[in-house]
Design a protein around this motif. Structure first.
Motif, PDB file in Angstrom:
ATOM      1  N   ALA A  52       5.065  -3.411  -9.178  1.00 43.52           N
ATOM      2  CA  ALA A  52       6.587  -3.618  -8.609  1.00 43.52           C
ATOM      3  C   ALA A  52       6.889  -2.205  -7.973  1.00 43.52           C
ATOM      4  CB  ALA A  52       7.304  -4.105  -9.728  1.00 43.52           C
ATOM      5  N   ALA A  53       6.874  -1.038  -8.576  1.00 45.88           N
ATOM      6  CA  ALA A  53       7.114   0.110  -8.113  1.00 45.88           C
ATOM      7  C   ALA A  53       6.383   0.537  -6.748  1.00 45.88           C
ATOM      8  CB  ALA A  53       6.672   1.287  -9.013  1.00 45.88           C
ATOM      9  N   LEU A  54       5.038   0.191  -6.868  1.00 53.09           N
ATOM     10  CA  LEU A  54       4.186   0.406  -5.479  1.00 53.09           C
ATOM     11  C   LEU A  54       4.671  -0.536  -4.468  1.00 53.09           C
ATOM     12  CD1 LEU A  54       0.483   0.994  -6.893  1.00 53.09           C
ATOM     13  CD2 LEU A  54       2.167   2.474  -5.687  1.00 53.09           C
ATOM     14  N   GLN A  55       4.952  -1.767  -4.896  1.00 52.32           N
ATOM     15  CA  GLN A  55       5.504  -2.696  -3.769  1.00 52.32           C
ATOM     16  C   GLN A  55       6.973  -2.345  -3.151  1.00 52.32           C
ATOM     17  OE1 GLN A  55       6.635  -6.544  -5.171  1.00 52.32           O
ATOM     18  NE2 GLN A  55       7.159  -7.534  -3.100  1.00 52.32           N
ATOM     19  N   ARG A  56       7.633  -1.520  -4.007  1.00 49.40           N
ATOM     20  CA  ARG A  56       8.914  -1.251  -3.247  1.00 49.40           C
ATOM     21  C   ARG A  56       8.589   0.097  -2.525  1.00 49.40           C
ATOM     22  NH1 ARG A  56      14.234   1.158  -6.630  1.00 49.40           N
ATOM     23  NH2 ARG A  56      15.399   1.680  -4.828  1.00 49.40           N
ATOM     24  N   LEU A  57       7.811   0.892  -3.116  1.00 47.13           N
ATOM     25  CA  LEU A  57       7.253   2.150  -2.341  1.00 47.13           C
ATOM     26  C   LEU A  57       6.840   1.725  -0.886  1.00 47.13           C
ATOM     27  CD1 LEU A  57       7.273   5.389  -2.183  1.00 47.13           C
ATOM     28  CD2 LEU A  57       5.058   4.995  -3.260  1.00 47.13           C
ATOM     29  N   ARG A  58       5.901   0.885  -0.859  1.00 42.13           N
ATOM     30  CA  ARG A  58       5.286   0.532   0.237  1.00 42.13           C
ATOM     31  C   ARG A  58       6.300   0.015   1.331  1.00 42.13           C
ATOM     32  NH1 ARG A  58       1.254  -1.870  -1.770  1.00 42.13           N
ATOM     33  NH2 ARG A  58       2.299  -4.302  -1.878  1.00 42.13           N
ATOM     34  N   LYS A  59       7.449  -1.050   0.655  1.00 43.96           N
ATOM     35  CA  LYS A  59       8.539  -1.466   1.620  1.00 43.96           C
ATOM     36  C   LYS A  59       9.268  -0.496   2.130  1.00 43.96           C
ATOM     37  CE  LYS A  59      12.433  -4.546   1.197  1.00 43.96           C
ATOM     38  NZ  LYS A  59      12.013  -5.415   2.438  1.00 43.96           N
ATOM     39  N   ILE A  60       9.545   0.615   1.231  1.00 41.97           N
ATOM     40  CA  ILE A  60      10.506   1.791   1.693  1.00 41.97           C
ATOM     41  C   ILE A  60       9.733   2.402   3.026  1.00 41.97           C
ATOM     42  CG2 ILE A  60      11.341   4.155   1.222  1.00 41.97           C
ATOM     43  CD1 ILE A  60      12.018   2.984  -1.620  1.00 41.97           C
ATOM     44  N   TYR A  61       8.511   2.769   2.716  1.00 43.42           N
ATOM     45  CA  TYR A  61       7.729   3.313   3.794  1.00 43.42           C
ATOM     46  C   TYR A  61       7.614   2.629   5.198  1.00 43.42           C
ATOM     47  CZ  TYR A  61       3.832   5.089   6.544  1.00 43.42           C
ATOM     48  OH  TYR A  61       2.712   5.687   7.517  1.00 43.42           O
ATOM     49  N   HIS A  62       7.107   1.258   5.055  1.00 47.60           N
ATOM     50  CA  HIS A  62       7.176   0.498   6.223  1.00 47.60           C
ATOM     51  C   HIS A  62       8.707   0.387   6.860  1.00 47.60           C
ATOM     52  CE1 HIS A  62       2.849  -0.483   6.547  1.00 47.60           C
ATOM     53  NE2 HIS A  62       2.991  -0.480   4.873  1.00 47.60           N
ATOM     54  N   ASN A  63       9.829   0.216   6.185  1.00 48.48           N
ATOM     55  CA  ASN A  63      10.896  -0.089   6.842  1.00 48.48           C
ATOM     56  C   ASN A  63      11.755   1.066   7.307  1.00 48.48           C
ATOM     57  OD1 ASN A  63      10.513  -2.965   6.195  1.00 48.48           O
ATOM     58  ND2 ASN A  63      12.077  -2.745   4.403  1.00 48.48           N
ATOM     59  N   SER A  64      11.483   2.291   6.556  1.00 55.42           N
ATOM     60  CA  SER A  64      12.399   3.443   6.924  1.00 55.42           C
ATOM     61  C   SER A  64      11.519   4.539   7.502  1.00 55.42           C
ATOM     62  CB  SER A  64      13.139   3.937   5.645  1.00 55.42           C
ATOM     63  OG  SER A  64      13.815   2.779   4.972  1.00 55.42           O
ATOM     64  N   ILE A  65      10.262   4.941   7.271  1.00 60.88           N
ATOM     65  CA  ILE A  65       9.603   5.928   7.828  1.00 60.88           C
ATOM     66  C   ILE A  65       8.539   5.687   8.742  1.00 60.88           C
ATOM     67  CG2 ILE A  65       7.910   7.914   6.882  1.00 60.88           C
ATOM     68  CD1 ILE A  65       9.280   7.594   4.110  1.00 60.88           C
ATOM     69  N   ARG A  66       7.822   4.661   8.747  1.00 60.90           N
ATOM     70  CA  ARG A  66       7.010   4.518   9.747  1.00 60.90           C
ATOM     71  C   ARG A  66       7.209   4.255  11.045  1.00 60.90           C
ATOM     72  NH1 ARG A  66       1.550   3.489   9.832  1.00 60.90           N
ATOM     73  NH2 ARG A  66       0.554   2.135  11.245  1.00 60.90           N
ATOM     74  N   PRO A  67       8.610   3.418  11.316  1.00 65.99           N
ATOM     75  CA  PRO A  67       9.029   3.256  12.559  1.00 65.99           C
ATOM     76  C   PRO A  67       9.616   4.647  13.327  1.00 65.99           C
ATOM     77  CG  PRO A  67      10.151   1.790  10.883  1.00 65.99           C
ATOM     78  CD  PRO A  67       9.218   2.745  10.137  1.00 65.99           C
ATOM     79  N   MET A  68       9.965   5.475  12.554  1.00 66.46           N
ATOM     80  CA  MET A  68      10.047   6.837  13.415  1.00 66.46           C
ATOM     81  C   MET A  68       8.751   7.559  13.491  1.00 66.46           C
ATOM     82  SD  MET A  68      12.487   9.054  13.876  1.00 66.46           S
ATOM     83  CE  MET A  68      13.836   9.008  12.701  1.00 66.46           C
TER      84      MET A  68
END
Length: 497
Positions: A52-68
């Protein structure tokens, strides 16, 4: 002196031993129970919370960091693209050092692979040391060839030992083609390297929590070109992703040559992850061991220019018992200390992963702010009669004249130690025209929000919140705002009113 022997084929030691010698061999095998106890391999993990923690970490990365990251082409500056496989990967333990110092034997020992079909090949060192215990070592079959007796380079590949449902070997081209693994970026080093990359999968409790990487030994009299691939660049790739780096030496290989010097240059900045191992310590008397220990520090001192040098472990890491009349208690304590170090990396793997993604996000944010400042300065200096190429060349050649970097430090409270090299942007804009980038004030949408605010929220709130939920033992599920967006209208503080 060379000895004419047949084409030597190593056969298992126990296979050719007499009943009496076999009993002696088994009696000198070291007890491994402390490995399982120190690494807590019998303890059950909360796999659901970890996933669950990895899923949330992956979501944060794809939604907030990867676009920039994509909008400002960060990967072309740092050459480090984060994949889902890297986010979900296990901690990586990297073994480096000169040839035939016992790197492969150490992995065999930690995993208990002695006399199994899938143990890493370790040459003739095993039988050489058995002479100390009074066992006749005549366990080689031969036909015509000439070889040097004693230790020799044995590992010529980068070997990745990882967990799998069954025992199998995975070719390098397969590892690079599989996007679910973290090794797909290795394809950029060419086919010659992929032929020297091999993966070994096996069901093992320790490999469920960590991945080992065995590397070819450093040979100072060999030119890098003779390897057929960029050895130093490949080492740098693994160093950048390793959670723990074991640099292994033995008493006979303490000299520092060009290739080892280059390796320590690549390790600069990673001192907290480096552990130096003086292996085969039981091959020396105590007084000689003290001299070798001092010589090792003398050799490495010019290469490790830090206030607090890396921890040095002195022991003998292989399956057989310590040689008689040596400092057995000291070696055992050193071994347990190293295992505790390894266990600390395993226990903190999720925290380290979150910290790594946050550090990556900080670098991406700084890069975006710098590119935005370059674009803004370019537009301010342009006039109707200006030549765009000459204007921007002046800005890139002397960014301090236009306060590019100083303005970032003043406005965003960024540490000057986190700023990239100025010269890197000369090369970056040589490939990517400044006209291809939008200013941060234009990187907003009603549905998606502003890229800058999203990455800042991830750095200051979302990732620290995820870290604290793990430390407090709470279930790190998605927050309601992350799931629904909370219906907030995106704000754009860079838009002029």
């Amino acid at each position: 002196m060379k000895i004419l022997v047949s084409l030597c084929v190593f056969v298992p030691l126990l296979a050719l031993a007499t009943a009496e010698e076999e009993a002696v061999l088994e009696s000198i095998l070291r007890d491994r129970s402390h490995i399982e106890e120190t690494l807590r391999l019998a303890a059950d993990e909360k796999a659901g919370d970890y996933a669950a923690a990895l899923q949330r970490l992956r979501k944060i990365y794809h939604n907030s960091i990867r676009p920039m990251e994509q909008a400002y082409k960060y990967n072309e500056l740092r050459q480090h693209e984060i994949s889902d496989g890297e986010i979900t990967s296990k901690p990586m333990v990297l073994f480096l050092g000169p040839w035939s110092v016992g790197k492969s034997s150490m992995i065999n020992y930690l995993l208990g692979l002695l006399d199994t079909p899938y143990q890493l090949y370790t040459g003739k060192l095993s039988s050489v040391l058995l002479v100390k215990f009074g066992i006749k070592v005549l366990y080689y079959k031969c036909a015509s060839s000439s070889v040097h007796p004693g230790a020799e380079p044995t590992t010529s590949e980068f070997t990745v030992i990882m967990h799998g449902e069954k025992i199998r070997t995975v070719e390098g081209i397969v590892m690079a083609a599989d996007s679910s693994r973290s090794f797909s970026p290795l394809e950029k080093f060419g086919q010659n390297f992929l032929e020297k990359l091999v993966g070994i999968e096996m069901p093992h409790k320790l490999l469920e929590r960590v991945t080992f990487v065995d590397t070819p030994g450093i040979i100072e009299n060999r030119k890098q070109q003779e390897r057929g691939y960029p050895f130093n660049d490949v080492c740098q790739w693994f160093i950048d992703r390793a959670d723990l780096i074991f640099v292994v030496f033995d008493p006979t290989k303490l000299d520092v040559g060009l290739e080892l010097e280059m390796l320590f240059r690549q390790l600069k900045g990673r001192e907290s992850q480096i552990r130096i191992i003086l292996n085969k310590a039981d091959s020396l008397a105590t007084q000689d061991l003290m001299r070798v220990y001092g010589a090792l520090f003398w050799s490495l001192a010019p290469l490790i220019n830090v206030t607090e040098p890396p921890r040095v472990y002195v022991s003998s890491f292989w399956p057989y018992d310590y040689a008689p009349d040596t400092s057995r208690d000291l070696f055992k304590r050193e071994e347990i200390s190293l295992l505790e170090d390894l266990n600390q990396v395993i226990e903190n793997r999720l925290e380290n992963k979150i910290a790594f993604i946050r550090q990556h996000g900080i670098r991406v944010r700084i890069h975006a702010l710098l590119v935005d400042r370059y674009v803004q300065t370019f537009k301010e200096k342009m006039s109707f009669f200006s030549d765009p190429e000459l204007v921007f060349k002046e800005i890139v050649e002397d960014p301090d004249k236009f306060y590019i970097f100083k303005s970032i430090l003043a406005k965003t409270n960024v540490s000057k130690f986190d700023l990239p090299n100025r010269d890197a942007y000369r090369d970056f804009f040589g490939i990517n025209p400044v006209s291809s980038f939008k200013q941060l004030s234009a990187q907003c949408s009603y549905i998606g929000g502003c890229l800058l605010e999203k990455i800042e929220r991830a750095i200051t709130h979302e990732l620290p919140s995820l870290l604290s939920s793990i430390n407090s033992g709470k279930n790190p599920t998605l927050s309601s705002c992350e799931a629904t967006g909370c219906g907030e209208k995106p704000k754009n503080r860079y838009r002029r009113n």
